[in-house]
Design an enzyme around this catalytic site. Structure first.
Site, mmCIF file in Angstrom:
data_model
loop_
_atom_site.group_PDB
_atom_site.id
_atom_site.type_symbol
_atom_site.label_atom_id
_atom_site.label_comp_id
_atom_site.label_asym_id
_atom_site.label_seq_id
_atom_site.Cartn_x
_atom_site.Cartn_y
_atom_site.Cartn_z
ATOM 1 N N HIS A 15 -8.107 5.382 -3.041
ATOM 2 C CA HIS A 15 -6.836 4.919 -3.605
ATOM 3 C C HIS A 15 -7.102 3.664 -4.441
ATOM 4 O O HIS A 15 -7.683 2.699 -3.952
ATOM 5 C CB HIS A 15 -5.856 4.586 -2.480
ATOM 6 C CG HIS A 15 -4.616 3.912 -2.971
ATOM 7 N ND1 HIS A 15 -3.592 4.605 -3.569
ATOM 8 C CD2 HIS A 15 -4.243 2.610 -2.992
ATOM 9 C CE1 HIS A 15 -2.648 3.762 -3.923
ATOM 10 N NE2 HIS A 15 -3.017 2.542 -3.582
ATOM 11 N N ASP A 18 -5.158 0.915 -6.816
ATOM 12 C CA ASP A 18 -3.958 0.341 -7.409
ATOM 13 C C ASP A 18 -4.236 0.032 -8.877
ATOM 14 O O ASP A 18 -5.194 -0.690 -9.193
ATOM 15 C CB ASP A 18 -3.560 -0.944 -6.688
ATOM 16 C CG ASP A 18 -2.897 -0.668 -5.343
ATOM 17 O OD1 ASP A 18 -1.848 -0.013 -5.331
ATOM 18 O OD2 ASP A 18 -3.445 -1.103 -4.311
ATOM 19 N N ASP A 57 1.145 4.941 -1.107
ATOM 20 C CA ASP A 57 1.269 3.486 -1.037
ATOM 21 C C ASP A 57 2.354 2.952 -1.962
ATOM 22 O O ASP A 57 2.109 2.060 -2.761
ATOM 23 C CB ASP A 57 -0.093 2.850 -1.389
ATOM 24 C CG ASP A 57 -0.095 1.353 -1.188
ATOM 25 O OD1 ASP A 57 0.661 0.867 -0.334
ATOM 26 O OD2 ASP A 57 -0.849 0.668 -1.894
#
Length: 520
Positions: free
Chosen positions: A243, A245, A355
């Site tokens: 993951h 961001d 998220d």
């Protein structure tokens, strides 16, 4: 038997050290300060390089870029042996994406990212003495520290000794979560103890040592991974993941670098582990890679065609779902699905949002109209006070539209099961897999949990340790969920078929409110 696990761990620690048969420092480094993308850019001005002595010199941050270069001969002692490169700084701590990171080029080709979780690079399975490698390191200091060493060395790692280490370490890592009186733990302990009794550690690398390593591995293969294997009462469907961001504690420019490093690492490990499957969402990240390293993008395209890389997720980025208008959300799906269709020929069916900070009750209708059937998150497990009551359910939107939803339940190794926090940056680790099953709230309708494993935010995704663990837990070891590497889409399609018409499948109606990060 009371201290058997400690005895086995002591042997494992010794095997891990012995698996490194030789190490030689890599000399002759040159360096310059600057943010260069490719080796030819860094080498356009050769006069700009200065010698870098790894024993006495440092490079400095925070938030700085350097380029290191060396042309190095393979030492004679590595002839015909596996050649590894080990790279690190003196920093050794948890990596939250802000520590030093590298992208390694070998002979001008981007080979692998190097970070706190990925410090070893397999250069050649059978080295040729005297062969010269041109090594280039694109180096970023991160934003936490100000002074760094550069530690780089050739290593020979013995596959058989390392293999025995993992044969023992993987079942041993389940002991922290298994009941001390369980038959699984007792049986595993007995077999591991018998295996290490075969070892002759008096003279490492002697014929007696080598022979007994092979004997111990054969014993474990038969008596642990076969006779104590074959269990599939609980399944952990595992998909590699990192993951990232797009913007958090770093700039978007740094995200471009993180994507290149992490995806290069995934591709390198796919070369080494044939069963490895990986997924990544967010077309924006793929677009960054395509612009900067089109050769890596083409490698991803080939892995997608092979059925080993899953471009899934449906939206352009993992977007906010609270403040965003319905029209904007629809555009996310249109552009996200179109990119994956045009570039890879795949039709997305999952909304993958591990998220973000809450989920509008309008999303099920938008998803269905955009051809998306499934929804995945973990974030609701972070609620400050109230535990969300389901992990597998139908989410009914405000217009009555329903989508099948599954929440990932992975715990961190050693995490108390009463703490219902779960993670999308899971570890493929026996303790975490057992904890994920125990944490799962819908055992009455489903025995297969989804594990998204790998370090995120520039941490490079899955590690060799996780993939070595997967190779062994795919045998179905007693007391531990049986691992299988499969796409998230495969998981959801099978889950949907299994639960079709099941009256026990719960329904949640309206907004999925995230009771944390309020005001985001």
């Amino acid at each position: 038997m009371h201290f058997l696990d400690k005895r086995v761990q002591g042997i494992c620690d010794e095997l891990k050290k012995l698996s490194i048969r030789q190490r030689v420092s890599i000399p002759g480094w040159l360096y310059k300060k600057g943010n260069f993308i490719h080796p030819e850019q860094a080498h356009a001005d050769e006069a700009g390089f200065e010698p870098f002595d790894s024993y006495s010199m440092h490079w400095y941050g925070p938030d700085e870029h350097y380029w290191f270069h060396a042309a190095v001969q393979t030492p004679d002692s590595f002839e015909g042996r596996p050649l590894w490169m080990h790279i690190c700084t003196q920093i050794d701590e948890w990596d939250d994406g802000k520590n030093p990171q590298f992208l390694l080029f070998v002979d001008g080709e981007a080979v692998q990212g190097v970070d706190m979780n990925h410090r070893d690079v397999l250069i050649a399975r059978r080295a040729q003495a005297g062969r010269v490698y041109r090594l280039d390191l694109q180096a970023y200091t991160g934003t936490l520290h100000t002074e760094f060493s550069l530690i780089a060395e050739w290593r020979e790692i013995d596959a058989e000794i390392g293999g025995l280490y993992w044969d023992l370490q993987v079942p041993l890592q389940a002991f922290s979560r298994l009941d001390t009186q369980s038959q699984s733990r007792i049986a595993l302990g007995r077999v591991m103890n018998d295996a290490i009794n075969l070892l002759d550690l008096r003279t490492p690398y002697s014929d007696a040592f080598t022979d007994t390593v092979a004997q111990a591995r054969a014993y474990l293969k038969k008596h642990l991974y076969e006779e104590l294997g074959g269990h599939d009462d609980v399944i952990a469907t595992c998909i590699g993941h990192t993951h990232i961001d797009v913007a958090w504690w770093w700039t978007v420019a740094q995200t471009r670098e993180k994507v290149c490093r992490s995806f290069a690492t995934v591709l390198k490990l796919m070369d080494e582990y044939p069963h490895y499957r990986f997924m990544s969402s967010q077309p924006q990240l793929y677009q960054f890679l395509k612009e900067r390293h089109p050769e890596l993008f083409e490698k991803i395209r080939r892995r997608v065609a092979e059925g080993r890389w899953e471009p899934e997720g449906s939206t352009w980025v993992e977007m906010d779902c609270n403040l965003t208008s319905g029209e904007s959300l629809v555009r996310q799906f249109i552009h996200g699905k179109r990119f994956f269709k045009d570039e890879f020929g795949v039709e997305n069916r999952i909304l993958w949002l591990p998220d973000v900070f809450g989920y509008s009750g309008a999303l099920p209708q938008i998803m269905k109209e955009c051809g998306v059937d499934y929804f995945m998150t973990t974030k609701l497990a972070w609620n400050q006070f109230n535990q969300f009551p389901y992990d597998t359910f139908r989410w009914r939107g405000i217009d009555g539209t329903e989508v099948l939803t599954h929440l990932i339940t992975t715990l961190d190794p050693g995490q108390d099961e009463k703490n219902y926090f779960t993670t999308y940056n899971g570890k493929l680790h026996p303790d975490a897999l057992i904890g994920a099953w125990r944490r799962y709230q819908n055992k009455d309708i489903n025995n297969d949990i989804l594990i998204s494993y790998g370090y995120g935010d520039g941490g490079g995704g899955p590690t060799r340790a996780m993939l070595e663990t997967s190779d062994r837990l795919e045998k179905g070891v007693t007391g531990i969920p049986r691992v299988r590497q499969a796409f998230a889409r495969t998981y959801f399609d099978e889950l949907s078929a299994r639960l079709d018409g099941n009256r026990r499948l719960p329904v949640w109606e309206g907004e999925l409110y995230f009771a944390y990060h309020r005001g985001t």
